[in-house]
Motif scaffolding. Structure first.
Motif, PDB file in Angstrom:
ATOM      1  N   GLY A 152      23.448   4.255   8.123  1.00 48.39           N
ATOM      2  CA  GLY A 152      24.894   4.351   7.890  1.00 48.39           C
ATOM      3  C   GLY A 152      25.588   5.148   8.964  1.00 48.39           C
ATOM      4  N   GLU A 181      28.378   4.033  12.205  1.00 47.75           N
ATOM      5  CA  GLU A 181      29.606   4.727  12.594  1.00 47.75           C
ATOM      6  C   GLU A 181      29.589   5.089  14.074  1.00 47.75           C
ATOM      7  N   HIS A 211      21.108  -1.330   2.510  1.00 47.47           N
ATOM      8  CA  HIS A 211      20.973  -0.861   3.885  1.00 47.47           C
ATOM      9  C   HIS A 211      21.843  -1.645   4.863  1.00 47.47           C
ATOM     10  N   TYR A 251      25.487  -2.041   6.599  1.00 48.98           N
ATOM     11  CA  TYR A 251      26.657  -1.227   6.892  1.00 48.98           C
ATOM     12  C   TYR A 251      27.516  -1.945   7.928  1.00 48.98           C
TER      13      TYR A 251
END
Length: 262
Positions: free
Chosen positions: A85, A89, A102, A104
Motif C-alpha cells: 500500500g 503511494e 493486496h 492498491y
C-alpha cells in the motif's frame, strides 16, 4: 559491530531484464530477506516491480527510484505484501494481486494465464498454488526466466503454509514448472537465483515425495492419530531444532494430504 549483508540497499542486475533489491528482513522463513524484483527491457523508461516486500521506507524508496508502470504480488504473505500500500503511494502505480486485500492504486486481479505488458516486456501469470492457495509465478519469456516467489526458493525447500497450503496443489505446481522445459532461470522470492528451472523443480518434486514417504512411515510407526509435532520429531531428528516450527507447518499439510486418501 553488526555485520551488514552486502546486498542490502544495492540494486543487483541478474538477467538482461531483471534486477533485484534485497529487503533487510532476514529470518528463518525469509532467509537473508525478501527479494523485490525490478523488471524492464533494456532502454525502457518504466519498470514492473514484483513483491515490494516489508513496510520499510528506505527499501521502498530505493525501489521506487525508477518510474513504476505496475506492481505484481506473488502471494499473500506479509514479507512480500506488507509494504504494498505504501509503495503504491510512493510510486504512484497500481498494485495487481490475486486477492483484493493486496490491490492498491486501482490494481486489478491477477489470474492464471493473464499477460502483463509493460516496461517493454510480456510477463505471463502462472498459478502455482501449494505454498499458499493464492501463489503465483511470473514467466518472462523475453529472457527465459521465472519468478517463482516461495514456490521454489534459492536455497533450501519451501514450507507449505498450514493455513491454506495444499500438498496436492504443490506437487501439481512443480509439475507445471517442469513442463515449461529447459533453459529457464529461477528468480526466487528468497535466496539467490538458480540456473535451469526444470532441474530444480524435479529436485524439489523428488524431495517432497521423499518427505511424504517419510511422513507416511512415521504415521505407521506412531499411529494414525500422531500429531504433526511427533512426526517432526521422528522425521526431522537430524535437522536443527530451530527449523522444527517451520517443518511442523509442512507436516500438517502432508498429514492432511495423506488422511484425505484414508
Amino acid at each position: 559491530m553488526a555485520l551488514v549483508h552486502p546486498a542490502y540497499g544495492r540494486l543487483r542486475q541478474v538477467t538482461e531484464n531483471a534486477a533485484v533489491m534485497l529487503a533487510e528482513n532476514p529470518s528463518v522463513m525469509s532467509l537473508e530477506g525478501t527479494n523485490t524484483w525490478i523488471l524492464r527491457a533494456p532502454g525502457a523508461d518504466e519498470c514492473v516491480v514484483v513483491d515490494p516486500g516489508p513496510l520499510d521506507e528506505a527499501h521502498l524508496a530505493r525501489v521506487a527510484q525508477v518510474p513504476v508502470a505496475a506492481t505484481l504480488i506473488s502471494h499473500r504473505h506479509f514479507d512480500h505484501t506488507e509494504g504494498a500500500g505504501r509503495f503504491a503511494e510512493l510510486a504512484q502505480c497500481p498494485v495487481h494481486a490475486s486477492s483484493p486485500d493486496h490491490r492498491y492504486g486501482g490494481g486489478s486481479e491477477l489470474s492464471d494465464g493473464d499477460v502483463v505488458e509493460a516496461a517493454g516486456l510480456r510477463i505471463r501469470v502462472l498459478a502455482t498454488p501449494g505454498h499458499t492457495a493464492d501463489s503465483l509465478s511470473f514467466v518472462v519469456e523475453d529472457d527465459r526466466s521465472v519468478l517463482t516467489a516461495d514456490t521454489i526458493l534459492g536455497r533450501g525447500t519451501t514450507v507449505l503454509d498450514d493455513t491454506d497450503g495444499d500438498l496436492g496443489d504443490y506437487l501439481s505446481s512443480l509439475r507445471t514448472l517442469i513442463g515449461l522445459g529447459q533453459g529457464y532461470t529461477v528468480l526466487p522470492g528468497h535466496g539467490p537465483e538458480l540456473a535451469d528451472l526444470e532441474t530444480i523443480a524435479r529436485d524439489y518434486l523428488a524431495h517432497r515425495e521423499q518427505r511424504l514417504e517419510q511422513v507416511r512411515a512415521a504415521v505407521r510407526a506412531l499411529g494414525e492419530d500422531a500429531t504433526a509435532r511427533r512426526v517432526v520429531e521422528h522425521v526431522y531428528a537430524d535437522v536443527d531444532r530451530s527449523l522444527w516450527g517451520a517443518a511442523e507447518k509442512s507436516v500438517n499439510v502432508q498429514l492432511e494430504y495423506l488422511r484425505s486418501f484414508a
